[in-house]
Scaffold this active site. Structure first.
Site, PDB file in Angstrom:
ATOM      1  N   HIS A 138      -1.117  -7.637   7.210  1.00 31.25           N
ATOM      2  CA  HIS A 138      -1.315  -6.550   7.987  1.00 31.25           C
ATOM      3  C   HIS A 138      -0.072  -5.505   8.369  1.00 31.25           C
ATOM      4  O   HIS A 138       0.025  -4.495   8.607  1.00 31.25           O
ATOM      5  CB  HIS A 138      -2.349  -6.932   9.031  1.00 31.25           C
ATOM      6  CG  HIS A 138      -3.567  -6.975   8.696  1.00 31.25           C
ATOM      7  ND1 HIS A 138      -4.574  -7.017   9.798  1.00 31.25           N
ATOM      8  CD2 HIS A 138      -4.194  -7.190   7.485  1.00 31.25           C
ATOM      9  CE1 HIS A 138      -5.764  -7.154   8.989  1.00 31.25           C
ATOM     10  NE2 HIS A 138      -5.895  -7.426   7.880  1.00 31.25           N
TER      11      HIS A 138
ATOM     12  N   HIS B 184      -3.245  -0.398   6.237  1.00 32.66           N
ATOM     13  CA  HIS B 184      -2.297  -0.907   7.098  1.00 32.66           C
ATOM     14  C   HIS B 184      -1.013  -0.102   6.686  1.00 32.66           C
ATOM     15  O   HIS B 184      -0.242   0.013   7.693  1.00 32.66           O
ATOM     16  CB  HIS B 184      -1.961  -2.498   6.703  1.00 32.66           C
ATOM     17  CG  HIS B 184      -3.549  -3.071   6.923  1.00 32.66           C
ATOM     18  ND1 HIS B 184      -3.774  -3.252   8.171  1.00 32.66           N
ATOM     19  CD2 HIS B 184      -4.321  -3.706   6.072  1.00 32.66           C
ATOM     20  CE1 HIS B 184      -5.151  -4.111   7.882  1.00 32.66           C
ATOM     21  NE2 HIS B 184      -5.268  -4.194   6.700  1.00 32.66           N
TER      22      HIS B 184
END
Ligand code: RB5
Length: 150
Positions: free
Chosen positions: A98, A133
């Site tokens: 992430h 992300h």
């Protein structure tokens, strides 16, 4: 993958273990010091490694001090650096998936060497998920050009 690694005196022994481990697995590792357990100032070593990643000379950086904390604070001052200090392999995995973390900070005095090596492996092997992300990381990168945060 090109990896730079550095430590202060308090991280020297764990750094040596990590270098041996990564080289054994075929990674190209550049050791930026320190070279003993004699006392030195951790920001000097964090700066050199962070500069190498920030400038693109290295793909990733690994920093070790007593806690990993001072290294992390220093490295995150550099453009494009996303330094993290995960306490578990789960956090290490998510920091790659992430956050696309490019510098890993570890504490020799606060973490068992076995766990540290497990974290290094997960962190080195896990790719970035991209997608939504990337947009979030762009928002972090934008902060680098803001002189005064509101
Ligand atoms: C050195 O004593 C220690 O302060 C350093 O290794 C690190 O833990 C700082 O964050």
């Amino acid at each position: 993958m090109k990896v730079v690694i550095a430590s202060d005196h308090a991280g020297y022994n764990l750094k040596s273990r990590i270098i041996e481990h990564l080289r054994g697995g075929g990674d190209e590792v550049t050791d930026l010091g320190t070279d003993s357990t004699e006392s030195v100032d951790y920001p000097q070593y964090a700066m050199e490694a962070a500069r190498a990643v920030s400038s693109g000379q290295a793909d990733r950086g690994i920093l070790v001090c007593g806690t990993g904390l001072g290294m992390c604070i220093t490295a995150n001052k550099f453009p494009g650096i996303r330094a993290v200090g995960p306490g578990s392999s789960g956090q290490a995995e998510m920091s790659r998936r992430h956050n696309d973390a490019n510098v890993l900070c570890l504490g020799e005095r606060t973490m068992d060497a076995g766990l540290a090596l497990e974290i290094v492996d997960v962190w080195m092997e896990t790719p970035f998920d991209g997608g939504r992300h990337s947009r979030r990381l762009d928002q972090i990168t934008d902060l680098e050009s803001v002189r005064e945060l509101e």
